[in-house]
Design an enzyme around this catalytic site. Sequence first.
Site, PDB file in Angstrom:
ATOM      1  CE  LYS A 109      -8.194  -0.692  -6.724  1.00 20.23           C
ATOM      2  NZ  LYS A 109      -9.308  -0.449  -7.650  1.00 20.23           N
ATOM      3  NE  ARG A 110      -2.625 -10.257  -2.859  1.00 19.27           N
ATOM      4  CZ  ARG A 110      -1.788 -10.731  -1.967  1.00 19.27           C
ATOM      5  NH1 ARG A 110      -2.206 -11.045  -0.757  1.00 19.27           N
ATOM      6  NH2 ARG A 110      -0.506 -10.885  -2.259  1.00 19.27           N
TER       7      ARG A 110
END
Length: 480
Positions: free
Chosen positions: A253-254
């Site tokens: 998700k980063r």
Amino acid sequence: MENIRVRIAPSPSGNLHIGTARTALFNYLYAKKTGGKFVLRIEDTDLERSNAEYTQNIFDSLKALGLQWDEGPDVGGEYGPYYQSERFDIYPKYAQILVDKGYAYECFCTPEELEAEKEEAMKNHKAYVYSRKCMNLSEKEKAELRAKGVKPSIRFKVEHKELIFNDLVKGELKFDTNLIGDFVIMKSNGTPTYNFAVVIDDMLMKISHIIRGEDHISNTPKQILIYEALGAEVPKFGHLGMILAPDRSKLSKRHGATAVSDFVKQGYLTDALINFVALLGWSPSDGVEIKPVDEIAADFRINDVSSSNSIFEYDKLNWMNGQYIKKMDISKLTDMAVPFLAKYDLSKMSRHNLEKMIEITREPITTLNQLEHDCAYFFGQDVDYAEGLQTLKQEAAPMVLNRLLELIDSYDFNSDEDIHDKLADFRAEFKEKHNMKPKETMWIVRAAITGRTRGADMAKTMTILGKDVCVHRIKKALEV
């Protein structure tokens, strides 16, 4: 011809990940190419992590991508049930068959005993394999352990050999089963382990080809051994390279969205998303990258899938999504755009003007969520002049805007062509009388009416806004 059956078997412990979607797509494409069946099975045996909301997300995401399954939990089929949690009564029977045939045995080792074995192997710098100390327990010894309340697990007895199979993607793969050790197929609490349940399910559902991520390669020899012990036909395996982030780390998700539903929320079109995902490890034979799923399926070749990892390039996805936005039918695109304009009162805009607004603002955008910003000046009486302030502070601005106010009554706000022609005359007048470049004149007009220095076609913008709003904003700009 071979009866081809493929499956996707996600675990409902999170929203459908883009990597799982790619696996689903390649299975779907293979089924379509070969006239086979595409099966959906939900592996929800991890009851603590499984969630009905995630199951629904899997259904919704696959359907949004156009990957409709032929058999599955909601559509049924002759090999159900398709929820693994509803199949618990099946596995003990096959575990007992393996015990009876001498391919498996009861193991009464406690977690502490197993941990001690592992520590001993580490101390001696050896790879850990189970010691088989329970393999030759007598019936009397087993009965004594049961009397003490010890519940056994069931271990598969691994025959020592070199196991070779031909992977559809990676080619010939070899495994030394000495390094595997006897592995548990049924836990002491009566639940099956992944490698056992998946074989029984695939065997009973007559799955012929298993296409999945290469993180499953280490499971494959164990599964082949179980198939062979049960006298079942071993399916063909194909292992896809992993999808990595642009920095070559694991996609997370980063880096941005990773779940299909997150991409949809951000304004990616599912047709573009599935087209992009198809190119992660595979290339069309004609070199044309943008094409619908049906055309991709007709061209798909599993043997041509790259065995190496693929890079998830968000920039390329954005470009491709922009191409789909530009080419999409305007009525369909408008329907898709409406949720992204929720902060505005669309009831005051006719459908005709709504479609026109989307038509003239779609050119530069790459995701639908950008419309909220790019369409802001079409709503309300006033606009924010922060962006266009420097333009409005030019010495010529009052002259341009006052002249526009003098002429605006002659503009036909029901005709894009009329306003387009009148603005052309307006630019020409200032070029002739004041030696102003046409674009400088229009920058001032645009800044006054939209608050921006760039944006959609000005004539069409003015007809959408209407005369009253345009006049109001020009007068406001003069105050600025």
